[in-house]
Design a protein around this motif. Structure first.
Motif, PDB file in Angstrom:
ATOM      1  N   GLY A   1     -18.846 -15.640  15.153  1.00 42.51           N
ATOM      2  CA  GLY A   1     -17.438 -16.198  14.886  1.00 42.51           C
ATOM      3  C   GLY A   1     -16.571 -16.103  15.756  1.00 42.51           C
ATOM      4  N   VAL A   2     -15.501 -17.193  15.950  1.00 39.58           N
ATOM      5  CA  VAL A   2     -14.343 -16.841  16.624  1.00 39.58           C
ATOM      6  C   VAL A   2     -13.800 -15.717  16.276  1.00 39.58           C
ATOM      7  CG1 VAL A   2     -12.370 -18.151  17.466  1.00 39.58           C
ATOM      8  CG2 VAL A   2     -14.360 -19.655  16.960  1.00 39.58           C
ATOM      9  N   THR A   3     -13.498 -15.289  15.168  1.00 38.02           N
ATOM     10  CA  THR A   3     -13.018 -14.146  14.617  1.00 38.02           C
ATOM     11  C   THR A   3     -13.858 -13.535  13.455  1.00 38.02           C
ATOM     12  OG1 THR A   3     -10.922 -13.018  13.901  1.00 38.02           O
ATOM     13  CG2 THR A   3     -11.341 -15.094  12.876  1.00 38.02           C
ATOM     14  N   GLY A   4     -13.425 -12.062  13.288  1.00 39.46           N
ATOM     15  CA  GLY A   4     -14.287 -11.412  12.249  1.00 39.46           C
ATOM     16  C   GLY A   4     -13.712 -10.522  11.416  1.00 39.46           C
ATOM     17  N   LEU A   5     -14.355  -9.934  10.484  1.00 41.99           N
ATOM     18  CA  LEU A   5     -13.646  -8.777   9.770  1.00 41.99           C
ATOM     19  C   LEU A   5     -13.549  -7.457  10.476  1.00 41.99           C
ATOM     20  CD1 LEU A   5     -12.749  -7.865   7.108  1.00 41.99           C
ATOM     21  CD2 LEU A   5     -15.089  -7.002   6.516  1.00 41.99           C
ATOM     22  N   ALA A   6     -14.440  -7.235  11.568  1.00 45.44           N
ATOM     23  CA  ALA A   6     -14.367  -6.121  12.427  1.00 45.44           C
ATOM     24  C   ALA A   6     -13.160  -6.167  13.321  1.00 45.44           C
ATOM     25  CB  ALA A   6     -15.740  -5.895  13.094  1.00 45.44           C
ATOM     26  N   GLN A   7     -12.967  -7.340  13.771  1.00 45.96           N
ATOM     27  CA  GLN A   7     -12.009  -7.783  14.630  1.00 45.96           C
ATOM     28  C   GLN A   7     -10.493  -7.544  13.976  1.00 45.96           C
ATOM     29  OE1 GLN A   7     -14.873  -9.447  15.005  1.00 45.96           O
ATOM     30  NE2 GLN A   7     -15.159  -8.150  16.798  1.00 45.96           N
ATOM     31  N   VAL A   8     -10.396  -7.853  12.883  1.00 46.28           N
ATOM     32  CA  VAL A   8      -8.956  -7.848  12.143  1.00 46.28           C
ATOM     33  C   VAL A   8      -8.706  -6.271  11.745  1.00 46.28           C
ATOM     34  CG1 VAL A   8      -8.992 -10.438  11.577  1.00 46.28           C
ATOM     35  CG2 VAL A   8      -9.619  -8.520   9.762  1.00 46.28           C
ATOM     36  N   ARG A   9      -9.957  -5.579  11.510  1.00 46.86           N
ATOM     37  CA  ARG A   9      -9.419  -4.196  11.297  1.00 46.86           C
ATOM     38  C   ARG A   9      -9.339  -3.306  12.333  1.00 46.86           C
ATOM     39  NH1 ARG A   9     -11.124  -3.359   5.828  1.00 46.86           N
ATOM     40  NH2 ARG A   9     -10.365  -5.272   4.816  1.00 46.86           N
TER      41      ARG A   9
ATOM     42  N   TRP B   1     -20.089 -12.222   1.753  1.00 52.20           N
ATOM     43  CA  TRP B   1     -19.171 -13.233   2.026  1.00 52.20           C
ATOM     44  C   TRP B   1     -18.800 -14.132   0.909  1.00 52.20           C
ATOM     45  CZ3 TRP B   1     -19.751 -18.343   0.922  1.00 52.20           C
ATOM     46  CH2 TRP B   1     -19.048 -19.227   1.557  1.00 52.20           C
ATOM     47  N   SER B   2     -17.426 -14.729   1.133  1.00 55.96           N
ATOM     48  CA  SER B   2     -16.850 -15.704   0.389  1.00 55.96           C
ATOM     49  C   SER B   2     -16.081 -16.450   1.170  1.00 55.96           C
ATOM     50  CB  SER B   2     -16.120 -14.921  -1.081  1.00 55.96           C
ATOM     51  OG  SER B   2     -14.890 -14.734  -0.493  1.00 55.96           O
ATOM     52  N   ILE B   3     -15.959 -17.866   0.622  1.00 52.90           N
ATOM     53  CA  ILE B   3     -14.888 -18.630   1.622  1.00 52.90           C
ATOM     54  C   ILE B   3     -13.470 -18.286   1.482  1.00 52.90           C
ATOM     55  CG2 ILE B   3     -14.264 -20.237  -0.347  1.00 52.90           C
ATOM     56  CD1 ILE B   3     -14.897 -21.317   3.263  1.00 52.90           C
ATOM     57  N   TRP B   4     -13.110 -17.351   0.432  1.00 46.17           N
ATOM     58  CA  TRP B   4     -11.752 -16.820   0.326  1.00 46.17           C
ATOM     59  C   TRP B   4     -11.653 -15.464   1.343  1.00 46.17           C
ATOM     60  CZ3 TRP B   4      -9.639 -20.560  -1.980  1.00 46.17           C
ATOM     61  CH2 TRP B   4     -10.203 -21.055  -2.980  1.00 46.17           C
ATOM     62  N   MET B   5     -12.648 -14.835   1.604  1.00 48.39           N
ATOM     63  CA  MET B   5     -12.836 -13.941   2.571  1.00 48.39           C
ATOM     64  C   MET B   5     -12.581 -14.484   3.709  1.00 48.39           C
ATOM     65  SD  MET B   5     -15.648 -10.991   3.803  1.00 48.39           S
ATOM     66  CE  MET B   5     -15.499 -10.239   1.980  1.00 48.39           C
ATOM     67  N   ASP B   6     -13.203 -15.531   4.304  1.00 49.78           N
ATOM     68  CA  ASP B   6     -12.851 -16.156   5.494  1.00 49.78           C
ATOM     69  C   ASP B   6     -11.282 -16.651   5.746  1.00 49.78           C
ATOM     70  OD1 ASP B   6     -15.691 -15.848   6.246  1.00 49.78           O
ATOM     71  OD2 ASP B   6     -16.129 -18.223   6.265  1.00 49.78           O
ATOM     72  N   ILE B   7     -10.825 -17.135   4.594  1.00 44.43           N
ATOM     73  CA  ILE B   7      -9.491 -17.684   4.820  1.00 44.43           C
ATOM     74  C   ILE B   7      -8.682 -16.386   5.171  1.00 44.43           C
ATOM     75  CG2 ILE B   7      -7.621 -18.589   3.425  1.00 44.43           C
ATOM     76  CD1 ILE B   7      -9.724 -20.170   2.099  1.00 44.43           C
ATOM     77  N   LYS B   8      -8.853 -15.232   4.176  1.00 42.96           N
ATOM     78  CA  LYS B   8      -8.006 -14.070   4.495  1.00 42.96           C
ATOM     79  C   LYS B   8      -8.195 -13.467   5.943  1.00 42.96           C
ATOM     80  CE  LYS B   8      -8.237 -12.241  -0.333  1.00 42.96           C
ATOM     81  NZ  LYS B   8      -8.890 -11.404  -1.304  1.00 42.96           N
ATOM     82  N   ILE B   9      -9.309 -13.453   6.478  1.00 42.61           N
ATOM     83  CA  ILE B   9      -9.507 -12.981   7.669  1.00 42.61           C
ATOM     84  C   ILE B   9      -8.750 -13.857   8.831  1.00 42.61           C
ATOM     85  CG2 ILE B   9     -11.395 -13.008   9.590  1.00 42.61           C
ATOM     86  CD1 ILE B   9     -13.375 -11.934   7.405  1.00 42.61           C
ATOM     87  N   ILE B  10      -8.676 -15.298   8.518  1.00 42.02           N
ATOM     88  CA  ILE B  10      -8.010 -16.244   9.611  1.00 42.02           C
ATOM     89  C   ILE B  10      -6.762 -15.870   9.402  1.00 42.02           C
ATOM     90  CG2 ILE B  10      -7.569 -18.535   9.939  1.00 42.02           C
ATOM     91  CD1 ILE B  10     -10.439 -19.587   8.927  1.00 42.02           C
ATOM     92  N   ILE B  11      -6.017 -15.711   8.259  1.00 46.86           N
ATOM     93  CA  ILE B  11      -4.752 -15.350   8.250  1.00 46.86           C
ATOM     94  C   ILE B  11      -4.364 -14.022   8.813  1.00 46.86           C
ATOM     95  CG2 ILE B  11      -2.656 -14.814   6.510  1.00 46.86           C
ATOM     96  CD1 ILE B  11      -4.214 -16.916   4.269  1.00 46.86           C
TER      97      ILE B  11
END
Length: 449
Positions: A391-399, A425-435
């Motif tokens: 991914g361009v971004t990810g959960l590890a990066q935002v943490r 994974w869920s599409i909502w998790m993707d949206i939260k990570i992007i925000i």
């Protein structure tokens, strides 16, 4: 014809979905009055058909799925579609008779069902006659459950499982387990079925680690004891229970398509509304400061470790140490490079990677090949990250686990978050990570250098 392994559902499911939508829409013209054939009804029934199929798993039919289970999915799908139809008729067209609606529902049930079972039968015939769409499998262990599974595979060739070998572990278990690993690599085995009765916990963990790193699927034949304490999924091959160790949401076709559709839309928005003008500005600044191209491209491991060219805005002077990650106060980084790395603007060209399918908007960050080689066998579960697109971004990066890997603990923490993302994974998790990514860019990040 030489046996071909792999699944063709990536093509079959969308085709079947389109055909089903055509059936339920065209039958309106045949079964009901012309007033019902309007844009409003066709839009509503098509939209709800897709929504219902997502939650009912209507298109999640696998080679081992029972015919009666498929019939249950069909009844559920048609039932909820009929509720939508009756509701629309009651609201808009009270003069459409119950008999007409009933005929429409019955016709939809028969034609959609006929299509679904026809595709299922044709796939089985294709496997039997042409030897295509096979999965290469091995069984590890011995006992009644192993004998039953062997019988299932050999007596049901239409399911598309090619049993390559059984490692019964009756002689020298240690040597056989080593031979198993070599056999899996040499013969490109797709799935491993292991009997829990035959293996110790340490041997199970070792097999899990091996298959994870080799991007293979491992499933277990359960024993009578609670050997594994996990959130496991149970599948049935005939009446034989099979334990699936890891259920990855993005391996479900509809989830994968939702994510891919989101990726295409989001990447197009970024390309047209941001990169279209920002590339010109940053390109001039990059060229003005140092000689070299505007874009930096580098081979990275992607989905299933497939090599792809990852694009970035160039933030360093031209050098011969591109496989060395950036460090704090790195002398290779230019002045404009420091700014675009700090604000993560250097990553924006990766939306072109997203558009062409090499990457996703959200996912595990693509590491260097040198990092893959260094940590692949060193950090447990490291290779699981290749079960999905980077991914361009990810959960590890935002943490906070981004940038330079200073200690093994940095990588271990990054992998923990990557694995959690993949398994939940869920599409909502993707949206939260992007925000959260956007928020972090404006807040500034310590390791963004």
């Amino acid at each position: 014809m030489k046996n071909k392994t792999g699944r063709y559902s990536v093509y079959i499911r969308p085709i079947q979905t389109i055909l089903d939508l055509l059936i339920i829409n065209l039958l309106v013209l045949v079964c009901m009055r012309s007033a019902m054939s309007n844009f409003g009804y066709h839009t509503i029934v098509s939209l709800f058909w897709l929504i219902i199929s997502y939650y009912s798993g209507f298109y999640e039919v696998y080679r081992y799925t029972k015919g009666i289970e498929i019939f249950g999915k069909l009844i559920k799908q048609i039932f909820f579609t009929s509720l939508i139809t009756f509701a629309y008729v009651g609201y808009k067209y009270k003069y459409v008779t119950t008999q007409e609606v009933g005929f429409y529902i019955l016709s939809s049930l028969l034609l959609v069902g006929f299509l679904k079972y026809t595709i299922l039968i044709l796939l089985k015939k294709y496997r039997l006659i042409y030897g295509g769409n096979y999965r290469k499998v091995v069984i590890v262990g011995n006992g009644k459950s192993v004998d039953e599974l062997k019988h299932f595979f050999t007596k049901n060739p239409g399911f598309g499982y090619n049993l390559e070998y059984i490692f019964d572990l009756k002689k020298n278990k240690k040597i056989e387990l080593q031979n198993l690993k070599e056999f899996i690599i040499e013969h490109k085995i797709d799935e491993v079925y292991a009997s829990l009765n035959t293996l110790s916990n340490n041997e199970i963990n070792d097999l899990i680690h091996f298959t994870d790193n080799g991007l293979k699927t491992i499933k277990f034949l359960p024993d009578n004891k609670s050997t594994l304490y996990r959130n496991l999924a149970i599948q049935y091959y005939g009446i034989i229970p099979i334990i699936v160790l890891r259920k990855i949401p993005l391996e479900i076709d509809i989830n994968n398509r939702i994510k891919r559709s989101f990726d295409i839309i989001f990447s197009l928005l970024v390309i047209f509304f941001i990169l279209s003008w920002l590339t010109v500005i940053l390109g001039l600044l990059i060229k003005f400061e140092s000689r070299g191209p505007i874009f930096f491209k580098q081979n990275r491991p992607g989905f299933k470790q497939k090599d792809f060219l990852c694009y970035k805005f160039r933030s360093m002077m031209i050098n011969k140490t591109t496989e060395k990650e950036a460090t704090r106060n790195d002398p290779r980084v230019t002045k404009i490079g420091k700014f675009i790395r700090k604000t993560s603007l250097d990553e924006l060209p990766q939306f072109f990677n997203v558009l062409i399918g090499d990457m996703s908007v959200v996912g595990p960050r693509p590491h260097l090949w040198s990092q893959n080689r260094a940590y692949g066998n060193k950090v447990k579960k490291y290779m699981i990250r290749h079960h999905v697109s980077p991914g361009v971004t990810g959960l590890a990066q935002v943490r906070g686990f981004r940038g330079e890997i200073e200690t093994d603990e940095d990588m271990i923490n990054r992998i923990k978050y990557d694995v959690f993302y993949i398994e939940n994974w869920s599409i909502w998790m993707d949206i939260k990570i992007i925000i959260q990514t956007v928020i972090n860019i404006f807040k500034g990040e310590e390791k963004a250098y």
